[in-house]
Scaffold this motif. Structure first.
Motif, PDB file in Angstrom:
ATOM      1  N   ARG A  89      -0.870   5.514   7.843  1.00 36.63           N
ATOM      2  CA  ARG A  89      -0.532   4.113   8.241  1.00 36.63           C
ATOM      3  C   ARG A  89       0.368   4.251   9.786  1.00 36.63           C
ATOM      4  NH1 ARG A  89       0.322   1.581   2.627  1.00 36.63           N
ATOM      5  NH2 ARG A  89      -1.750   0.628   2.313  1.00 36.63           N
ATOM      6  N   ASP A 103       0.865  -6.093   4.746  1.00 44.25           N
ATOM      7  CA  ASP A 103      -0.118  -5.593   4.883  1.00 44.25           C
ATOM      8  C   ASP A 103      -1.233  -6.230   3.789  1.00 44.25           C
ATOM      9  OD1 ASP A 103      -2.174  -4.009   5.639  1.00 44.25           O
ATOM     10  OD2 ASP A 103      -1.306  -2.204   5.427  1.00 44.25           O
ATOM     11  N   LYS A 106      -1.080  -6.145   9.541  1.00 44.60           N
ATOM     12  CA  LYS A 106      -2.066  -5.178   9.177  1.00 44.60           C
ATOM     13  C   LYS A 106      -1.519  -3.714   9.714  1.00 44.60           C
ATOM     14  CE  LYS A 106      -5.012  -5.318   6.881  1.00 44.60           C
ATOM     15  NZ  LYS A 106      -5.170  -5.147   5.505  1.00 44.60           N
ATOM     16  N   TYR A 137       2.104   1.756  13.204  1.00 42.87           N
ATOM     17  CA  TYR A 137       2.084   0.261  13.855  1.00 42.87           C
ATOM     18  C   TYR A 137       2.255   0.526  15.101  1.00 42.87           C
ATOM     19  CZ  TYR A 137       2.944  -1.358   9.261  1.00 42.87           C
ATOM     20  OH  TYR A 137       2.824  -1.817   7.868  1.00 42.87           O
TER      21      TYR A 137
END
Length: 265
Positions: free
Chosen positions: A42, A27, A33, A44
């Motif tokens: 966070r 990241d 990212k 993904y």
């Protein structure tokens, strides 16, 4: 809780086998990212998971992180195309690896086969043994011979050696007799059983030593200088007497009674 097709840092770490610390590093390096949810955590998505696999492939190729970053952040980068290319490369690598494994296994069998042959030939002059082994290796079917012998376990080969030594000792006592003599033919039958047994151990899908098979084995044995020399080393004239006795056995015992004999072990 992560929505469908979304992964928390911990979930992606567990799924990919990559540590959380490494994901944080990716990241920071702008390699992968993480996104931020409405709760501030966070996460993904599926594309990120696929991209991570591509990054891992590059890492397995010892590529530096800055170079990987330059590739995947390029305007021309196409993840699907990259994955397809890497998939083909990995398939080829798998095929190459499988071939290497097969070669290694074959070499291991050959080495084991040589060890087993040393057991069988133990007690004979070492100079002769070395000469025979060298000739076998140079022969047309040398590799196949050693690989076949390599299929026999250590315990089995010592049992085979014991039986062979006992048979040889007994046979040397009857070479003055006619090959049709009942004592000679009793030993010929034993030899047939040993041949049959050895082929069951070393030849895949072996169905048994038929009349035709034994005739071929005898013919090849007569022409094989190593085989003849081994018998002659035990006793002069033994090779011819043995092959004549086995031919007599094939014609007079095995020929019309294959069903009785070919399953003997």
């Amino acid at each position: 809780m992560a929505e469908k097709n979304q992964y928390s840092v911990g979930q992606l770490s567990k799924l990919s086998g990559v540590s959380v610390r490494t994901l944080h590093l990716y990241d920071e390096k702008n390699l992968l990212k993480a996104k931020r949810g409405s709760n501030g955590y966070r996460f993904y998505n599926s594309y990120d998971a696929a991209l991570l696999q591509q990054i891992l492939i590059y890492r397995q190729m010892d590529m530096r992180l800055d170079k990987i970053s330059a590739i995947i952040n390029s305007e021309n980068f196409d993840l699907l195309s990259a994955l397809q290319t890497q998939r083909q490369l990995l398939i080829q690598r798998r095929e190459d690896t499988n071939k290497m494994i097969e070669r290694i296994e074959a070499t291991m069998k050959m080495a084991k086969g040589e060890e087993n042959l040393d057991v069988i030939l133990k007690g004979l002059p070492q100079a002769k043994v070395d000469e025979w082994k060298a000739q076998l290796k140079q022969g047309e079917n040398g590799e196949e011979f050693y690989e076949a012998y390599g299929k026999v376990s250590s315990d089995e080969i010592h049992d085979i050696k014991q039986d062979a030594d006992e048979w040889t000792e007994n046979y040397m006592k009857v070479t003055h007799l006619s090959v049709s003599d009942e004592n000679v033919q009793a030993l010929a039958k034993q030899a047939y059983i040993m041949i049959n047994n050895m082929h069951f151990k070393t030849v895949d899908d072996f169905k048994g030593a038929t009349y035709k098979f034994l005739k071929i084995v005898n013919q090849e044995g007569k022409k094989d200088k190593v085989v003849v020399d081994i018998y002659e080393t035990y006793q002069k004239g033994m090779a011819k007497h043995y092959f004549d006795a086995m031919d007599y056995f094939a014609e007079n015992s095995l020929k019309d009674n294959e069903a009785e004999y070919i399953h003997l072990k």
